[in-house]
Design a protein around this motif. Structure first.
Motif, short mmCIF file in Angstrom:
data_model
loop_
_atom_site.label_atom_id
_atom_site.label_comp_id
_atom_site.label_asym_id
_atom_site.label_seq_id
_atom_site.Cartn_x
_atom_site.Cartn_y
_atom_site.Cartn_z
N GLY A 1 -7.54 -9.60 -49.88
CA GLY A 1 -7.34 -11.04 -49.83
C GLY A 1 -7.22 -11.60 -48.44
N HIS A 2 -6.48 -10.92 -47.59
CA HIS A 2 -6.37 -11.51 -46.27
C HIS A 2 -7.66 -11.38 -45.45
CE1 HIS A 2 -4.49 -13.82 -43.24
NE2 HIS A 2 -5.26 -13.10 -42.46
N PRO A 3 -8.24 -10.19 -45.33
CA PRO A 3 -9.55 -10.16 -44.64
C PRO A 3 -10.52 -11.18 -45.24
CG PRO A 3 -8.78 -7.94 -44.96
CD PRO A 3 -7.79 -8.83 -45.66
N ALA B 1 0.52 -8.14 -46.43
CA ALA B 1 1.73 -8.34 -47.22
C ALA B 1 2.46 -9.63 -46.89
CB ALA B 1 2.65 -7.14 -47.07
N HIS B 2 1.90 -10.46 -45.98
CA HIS B 2 2.58 -11.75 -45.78
C HIS B 2 2.38 -12.67 -47.00
CE1 HIS B 2 -1.20 -13.37 -43.50
NE2 HIS B 2 -1.32 -13.58 -44.76
N HIS B 3 1.58 -12.24 -47.93
CA HIS B 3 1.51 -12.99 -49.19
C HIS B 3 2.55 -12.49 -50.19
CE1 HIS B 3 -2.31 -14.99 -48.19
NE2 HIS B 3 -2.54 -13.90 -47.50
N MET B 4 3.29 -11.47 -49.78
CA MET B 4 4.17 -10.80 -50.75
C MET B 4 5.62 -10.75 -50.27
SD MET B 4 1.58 -7.69 -51.51
CE MET B 4 2.75 -6.77 -52.50
CU LIG Z 1 -3.20 -14.06 -45.57
#
Ligand SMILES: [Cu+2]
Ligand code: HEA
Ligand code: HEA
Ligand code: CUA
Lengths: 699, 325, 257
Positions: free
Chosen positions: A387-389, A436-439
């Protein structure tokens, strides 16, 4: 100039390589049959549907992804209606009514706000009459069935379907194919002076996988159920089958995604597959395969097929951005594929990869206890590792295209091009270690959170660097405000707003408050919608003449630009206010159920929604312009923008094989306004000196 | 699809090939600065992506295992068969290299002439077929093999019979149960068994294995005990469903271990099948290229070989992780 | 100041002001950067438009201003990270209050309501098991465990004392939810199979809204809860009014046996 490029001089140009000494020995046979085969004309299917020409494939991607963009927009308009006017029937007449009465309401509201600010009595309650009753036979009901839109009133679960599909379609079927596949396919081989992509047939396969994956996903809206949740809303999940598309958000977090969209018959594999979420997963696997083929192709093309003289550092920034994007797709997507396969197993083979022991639904235990236990968090890790990439996959091609446009229209070299190249690689690398900054709120401990906060903050540095370089490029420029340039300049501050609002989200403490509020929605839409979409519009206006031989109308371009920019801000700016007031995302009623907490900000819903409908109207000039100009646009020469990069040194549109002469590159990509040169642009392919040598150290 | 690395980048009909050849250099000869021809770079990139795919699955395996309440004992898979399959795959990798070397030395030959290209290709495909055959036998065994978890509280009832049968019994502390494995006797239908309220199992014999790590089950010695009826070796033991925590055959549904086992080995088998299709093509129709341009054929074989070695390598990781650890 | 301008509701927890401070600080930082950049940007567009500056300069901008600017950005971000974000998070996730001083509550989220479990007078939670969950036993208290007899279960409403730290252990029975109380500046996912603790101290009596912050199905939007913050004595009275598990569950469970 590095020596690698010197050696590549051995092969003159792709278009003539079969006769060069290097390959002659084994390619000779090709020469022999040449006349018999090479000039046969492909038929309609070969030319437009199963074409292997990168330009055609690029245009296929362009049209398809724009259509998906439009679908995604329609979906979100229906959602916006529900957010602003929950429970009210969605009909053309109602929309027209709301949009026309909006200005007077808005003026009234401003008055009340001013009154409130100065302490006078004010009235924040909407003076709505009795809400309109559900209406018979509305268009929405006809299109989306009585179950989803009874009387034109959106049901919450249908809202969830639209939400999940809006996110998925926009990300995977609209923006990625637009930025990476469409622009990349069209421009990359031209910009590096290649005859085609490295693996043309793979390229075609990639497009078809994308197309069918996308259609499959759309098709899932119409999967039948057996009546669905009764109006009581309590029919247990085990019996009621709603049908319809995936409804667990574009993130598809289990256990919800495994439990929702239940099959008609859990014992039948086919029945399990014929559910919205399973189809979502299968379609994702197709899309992942498609982008895998695409990324292999892009990297191989850029590494192998650069024309003689096109050294790495002479490559346009757009090509660099595409190269990094391709690596992100290549390496970040497979873990999601693994997650998709496992989730599919959970749904079809009833495993419990992501299902912990002892789940209880409606007070009835639902998983086979003691299966050994799965972990919902595992999925989240795998998803966000992609998701982040992925979000950089969305933005990088656009950043690349915007850089091209800015260089060309400011008539000067990009400031700090090498820094930008380094920056984009650092960005690409770091994007793998921030997921993991989404978590933050999943029970993350101190150390892990410290790591991910640090990496997230570090990743903002190359972004700032790249954006700053764009900005400084304007210093000393001679800016031509062409339509592409208008969009490119709009991109910078709009992306800036989105990027800057990422900063509070990067820290776990503010996220305690901001997580999953409209602040997050505002953050990422500013990067992907006002940011990427404006950049993409710019790229379309920029390369349109090359693809068609005609220019899009400037007048219509302006008519498109100004309302679009204004309305994009009207749509997304208030979301920050709403988020700061604590309004959470993914609610079909826009937080009406906790309106006591939210207070005055609920009003903004209507403002946003009306702006979004107007934003749709603002696209009409573009759509018209796009098709009209194919046939009636102003005819242009080979190089209408007086640009330097290689794609402007071939007829518009370029013939099959791209170039009419051997391509040799003599200098960097942005040699504009070179002192002493007669014109203010010095094309890469024009024989002569390399200003980088001449002005060494002064640059 | 994605598993046929060498067939998609090249044309099937000659006309198209030649046209591409004009537009695209470095199909046969390597590009001097990268040192690679196109197909080789393509396959390396593809393999990088595959590494991430299997890497994701291996990481998931670790994540799931660390978080699992319990994990089955190691002898649950057939180690000798796994070992045999490992050897088969390694052989196939060797024959793959031999096939490539044969083209390089321009020894095309036939399927029956030892030391030639087609011969080695046939051997490679044969090895792959053996691998798949063994794998499907292993799969099949799993479907008819059952595990029954008996509540600790009720275990005494069956101890005698189990002892008679020399049954291997594993203790699971987290779920308060003893597991016996074996083959069901009589009906295997879950509904029927629920209705008749018992099942009959012919237990596997004790193996004397040991558990491993964390809360791994340990084999317990079953004391002779009064009560339960005596039973000979191979006689089914009747177990009441009310004494069972859970039971099921060795399929993904009933155990996270088997879920990941089937997913990973299944995906690996799909790669084998994909590889076989490409190998078969290259050994037969695709081999016509030899007459025109043997070097090009050698490239295709090399690229396929790289893929094949990768698939082999994945198995070399899978085998210890799934069978031994 | 920016926070209230942006419409943030007033904080009602002890640590809330720290979060607010940090958000405020971030926003000032962003605002200054944006205004600075944006005005410079507009200036450039005006100053270097083709009609005013027909000949572009090949060399472009020189000087080290931008390096310094970049460095300042990095510095401020580092301050935000080291000075605010990390200590704050440490406090939230590792600085839990003493077992004895804090009120311990368990939370079991379910689609679509919140079930709270108080340990009762003995301060000990009875054993729970998901297998025992029923509509009358929402958290699945095991009636064979005497420690659970005085336990209290509430649905949808949580009472908390003002001024005393509350430790809430969050889990879920079915899908993932998110216990979010904007006014407490706190939120945490309720993930089945895990039990995640959070803690906060309420400073003002009042009724606060709990929002479900994670998509959990069709009634996600309506999954609202209530926290009633009361002065200590009122809270004790409130707790006394609630039925204990012994009253609601144990007799029935025994009768069933
Ligand atoms: Cu992100
Ligand atoms: C293209 C997409 C994109 C981009 C580029 C970014 C960029 C960034 N994002 Fe964003 N993000 C998303 C898309 C994107 N994001 C999406 C889709 C989600 C939500 C997913 C979901 O939950 O559904 C999300 C969510 C998200 C979260 C999780 C929030 C939550 O759920 O709680 C976080 C947290 O750290 C975050 C941080 C960041 C950071 C630090 C950056 C940084 O890279 C930003 C760096 C940029 C800058 C700092 C700007 C610098 C600008 C200038 C220098 C120009 C100024 C010029 C002028 C004004 C003229 N993002
Ligand atoms: C790249 C991604 C992307 C893009 C571009 C957009 C674009 C838009 N999004 Fe979306 N959005 C997401 C990704 C994106 N979104 C994601 C990931 C979510 C989260 C989903 C979830 O919760 O799971 C989300 C959620 C989301 C929500 C929150 C829903 C909720 O939480 O309940 C809202 C609410 O307003 C919204 C609105 C909009 C609007 C108004 C646009 C507009 O900007 C759209 C503008 C569109 C155009 C301007 C179209 C122009 C098209 C043409 C011109 C076509 C021309 C055609 C031809 C020429 C053939 N989006
Ligand atoms: Cu519970 Cu959303």
């Amino acid at each position: 100039m590095d020596d690698a490029s010197e050696s590549s001089h051995a092969e003159i140009t792709p278009a003539t390589s079969h006769s060069t000494p290097g390959t002659a020995k084994h390619a000779d046979h090709a020469h022999g049959h040449h006349d018999a085969h090479a000039h046969h004309e492909p038929g309609f299917w070969g030319k437009y549907v199963f074409s292997t020409d990168h330009k055609t494939i690029g245009l296929q991607y362009l049209i398809t992804s724009l259509l998906f963009l439009l679908f995604g927009f329609f979906m979100v308009l229906m959602m916006r209606w529900s957010i602003a006017y929950p429970g009210q029937p969605l009909t053309v007449a109602n929309v027209f009514h709301k949009v026309t009465e909006a200005p007077s309401k808005f003026v009234h509201r401003i008055g009340e706000n001013v009154k409130a600010t100065f302490g006078y009595a004010h009235d924040f309650k909407e003076k709505e009459g009795a809400p309109p009753k559900p209406e018979e036979g509305t268009l929405a009901e006809f299109l989306f069935s009585k179950k989803n839109m009874p009387g034109g009133v959106m049901q919450p679960s249908f809202y969830n379907q639209l939400g999940a599909m809006h996110g998925t379609i926009m990300v995977f079927l609209a923006i990625v194919p637009l930025g990476f596949a469409a622009f990349g396919n069209f421009a990359v081989p031209l910009q590096i002076g290649a005859g085609d992509m490295c693996f043309p047939r793979l390229n075609m396969a990639s497009y078809h996988l994308f197309l069918w994956g996308g259609l499959l996903m759309l098709f899932s809206f119409w999967i039948p159920g057996n009546g669905g949740f009764g109006p009581d809303g309590v029919t247990p999940a085990a019996i009621a089958v709603e049908g319809g598309a995936a409804q667990s958000g574009w993130t598809s977090y289990p256990p919800l995604s495994v439990l929702s969209n239940p099959p008609l018959n859990p014992d039948s594999i086919l029945s399990c597959l014929m559910t919205g979420q399973s189809i979502w997963l299968v379609a994702m696997v197709l899309l992942i395969t498609s982008s895998l083929l695409g990324s292999v192709n892009f990297i191989a093309t850029i590494v192998q097929l650069r024309a003689p003289g096109m050294t790495w550092m002479r490559m346009p920034f757009f090509v660099w951005a595409q190269l990094v994007t391709a690596f992100l797709l290549l390496l970040a997507f497979p873990p999601l594929e693994a997650a998709g396969i496992m989730q599919l197993m959970d749904r079809v083979a009833h495993t419990s990869f992501f299902m912990p022991d002892g789940l209880v639904w409606e007070n009835v235990p639902i998983t086979a206890t003691y299966s050994g236990g799965g972990s919902p968090l595992l999925y989240q890790h795998l998803f966000w590792f992609l998701g982040h990439p992925e979000v950089y996959v969305l933005i990088l091609p656009t950043i690349g295209a915007v850089t091209e446009i800015i260089a060309c229209n400011s008539r000067k070299p990009i400031w700090g091009q090498n820094t930008m190249v380094v920056g984009v690689w650092v960005l690409g690398f770091l994007s793998f270690i921030v997921w993991a900054h989404h978590m933050y709120l999943t029970g993350m401990g101190t150390k892990v959170a410290a790591f991910f906060q640090t990496t997230t903050i570090i990743i903002s540095i190359p972004s700032v660097l790249i954006l700053t370089a764009m900005l400084i490029t304007l210093w000393g420029a001679s800016i031509r405000f062409t339509v592409p340039m208008l969009f490119a300049t709009a991109f910078i501050p709009l992306f800036g707003i989105g990027g800057l609002t990422g900063i509070p989200l990067a820290f776990s403490a503010p996220v305690l408050y901001l997580h999953d509020t409209y602040y997050v929605i505002g953050h990422f839409h500013y990067v992907v919608a006002p940011g990427v979409i404006t950049g993409a519009f710019g790229a379309i206006y920029h390369w349109y003449p090359k693809a068609t031989g005609r220019k899009m109308s400037d007048f219509l371009g302006h008519v498109h630009f100004w309302p679009t920019i204004l309305l994009m801000n009207c749509v997304f700016m208030p979301m920050f206010l709403q988020g700061m007031s604590g309004m959470h995302r993914r609610g079909f009623d826009g937080g009406a159920s906790y309106s006591d907490l939210l207070g005055g900000i609920l009003y903004w819903h209507q403002f946003i929604t009306v702006s979004a409908f107007l934003l749709l109207l603002a696209q009409i000039p573009f759509i018209f312009n796009f098709f009209y100009s194919i046939w009636f646009g102003e005819k242009v020469s080979t190089n209408p923008w007086h640009a330097t990069t290689v794609e402007w040194d071939t007829p518009s549109p370029p013939p099959h094989g791209n170039f009419t002469k051997p391509i040799q590159v003599y200098r960097g990509a942005y040699e504009y306004s070179v002192p002493g040169h007669p014109t203010d642009y010095f094309p890469q392919t024009e024989p002569g000196y390399d200003p980088a040598d001449k002005f060494k150290g002064k640059h | 699809m994605a598993h046929s690395p060498s067939s998609h980048d090249h044309a099937h009909d000659a006309g198209h090939d030649h046209e591409q050849h004009e537009l695209i250099p470095y199909i046969v000869k390597p590009r001097p600065d990268s040192g690679l021809y196109n197909g080789k770079l393509g396959i390396w990139l593809f393999l990088a992506s595959e590494v991430m795919l299997f890497g994701g699955l291996f990481s998931s395996y670790i994540f799931l295992r660390l978080g699992a309440e319990h994990w089955p004992y190691q002898e649950i898979l057939d180690i000798p068969l796994g070992l045999f399959n490992t050897a088969v795959l390694i052989c196939s990798s060797i024959t793959m290299v031999m096939a490539w070397a044969a083209v390089k030395r321009r020894r095309f030959g036939s399927f029956l002439t030892p030391g030639t290209y087609q011969f080695y290709m046939a051997l490679t495909i044969g090895c792959a077929a053996i691998f798949l055959g063994v794998k499907s036998k292993e799969y099949n065994d799993k479907f008819v093999h059952y595990g029954v978890f008996i509540k600790k509280a009720a275990f005494a009832k069956y101890e005698g019979a189990l002892h008679e049968a020399n049954a291997g019994t594993k203790e699971y502390t987290t779920i308060e149960a003893y597991e016996i494995t074996g083959h069901l006797h009589g009906t295997v239908d879950r509904k029927k068994i629920t209705e008749q309220k018992f099942l009959e199992i012919i237990p596997d014999a004790k193996k004397g294995g040991h558990g491993h790590g964390g809360d791994a089950p340990k084999e317990v010695t079953v004391k002779p005990h009064g009560g339960g009826g005596s039973s000979d070796h191979g006689t089914p033991i009747k177990i009441d469903t009310e004494d069972i925590v859970r039971w099921g055959n060795f399929i993904p549904k009933y155990s996270t271990f088997f879920a990941i086992y089937f997913t990973m080995t299944g995906l690996h088998a799909l790669h084998i099948i994909g590889g076989m299709l490409v190998l078969t093509y290259l050994a037969t129709f695709g081999a016509n290229l030899y007459k025109e341009n043997p070097e090009w054929l050698a490239n295709r074989v090399e690229v396929t070989g790289l893929f094949w070695h990768f698939v082999d390598l994945v198995w070399i990781f899978l085998f210890p992780v799934l069978y031994l650890l | 100041m920016l926070n209230s301008l942006l419409g943030m509701p007033a904080s009602a927890s002890q640590h809330g002001f720290q979060i607010d401070q940090m958000i405020e600080f971030c926003h000032w930082f962003m605002l200054i950067l944006f205004v600075g950049w944006f005005s410079f940007f507009l200036y450039l567009l005006w100053r270097f438009r083709a009609s005013r500056n027909p000949q572009a300069s090949y060399y472009g901008a020189e000087g080290t201003v931008f390096k310094h600017l970049e460095f300042t950005v990095v510095l401020i971000e580092a301050v935000l990270l080291l000075g605010f974000a990390l200590p704050l998070w440490w406090q939230r996730t590792a600085g839990f209050p003493d077992e004895k001083t804090a009120l311990q509550v368990n939370l079991v989220a379910q689609a679509f309501s919140w079930n709270y479990h108080y340990p009762g007078a003995d301060g000990k939670f009875g054993r729970t098991s998901m297998n025992l969950v029923s509509s009358t036993n929402p958290v699945g208290i095991d009636p064979t465990d005497p420690a659970g007899k005085d336990d209290i279960m509430t649905v949808g409403e949580m009472g908390v004392p003002v001024g005393q730290p509350v430790v809430l252990r969050i889990t879920s029975k079915d899908v993932i939810h998110n216990f979010a109380v904007p006014e407490f500046r706190t939120a945490k996912d309720a993930i089945p199979g895990t039990r995640i603790p959070i803690w906060f101290t309420v400073t003002r009596p009042g009724e606060y809204t709990v929002i479900c912050g994670q998509l959990c199905g069709k009634s996600h939007a309506g999954m609202k809860g209530l926290v009633k913050a009361m002065p200590a004595d009122e809270f004790r009275a409130w707790l006394g009014e609630q039925k204990t598990a012994g009253e609601s569950l144990y007799p029935k469970a025994i009768a069933q046996h």
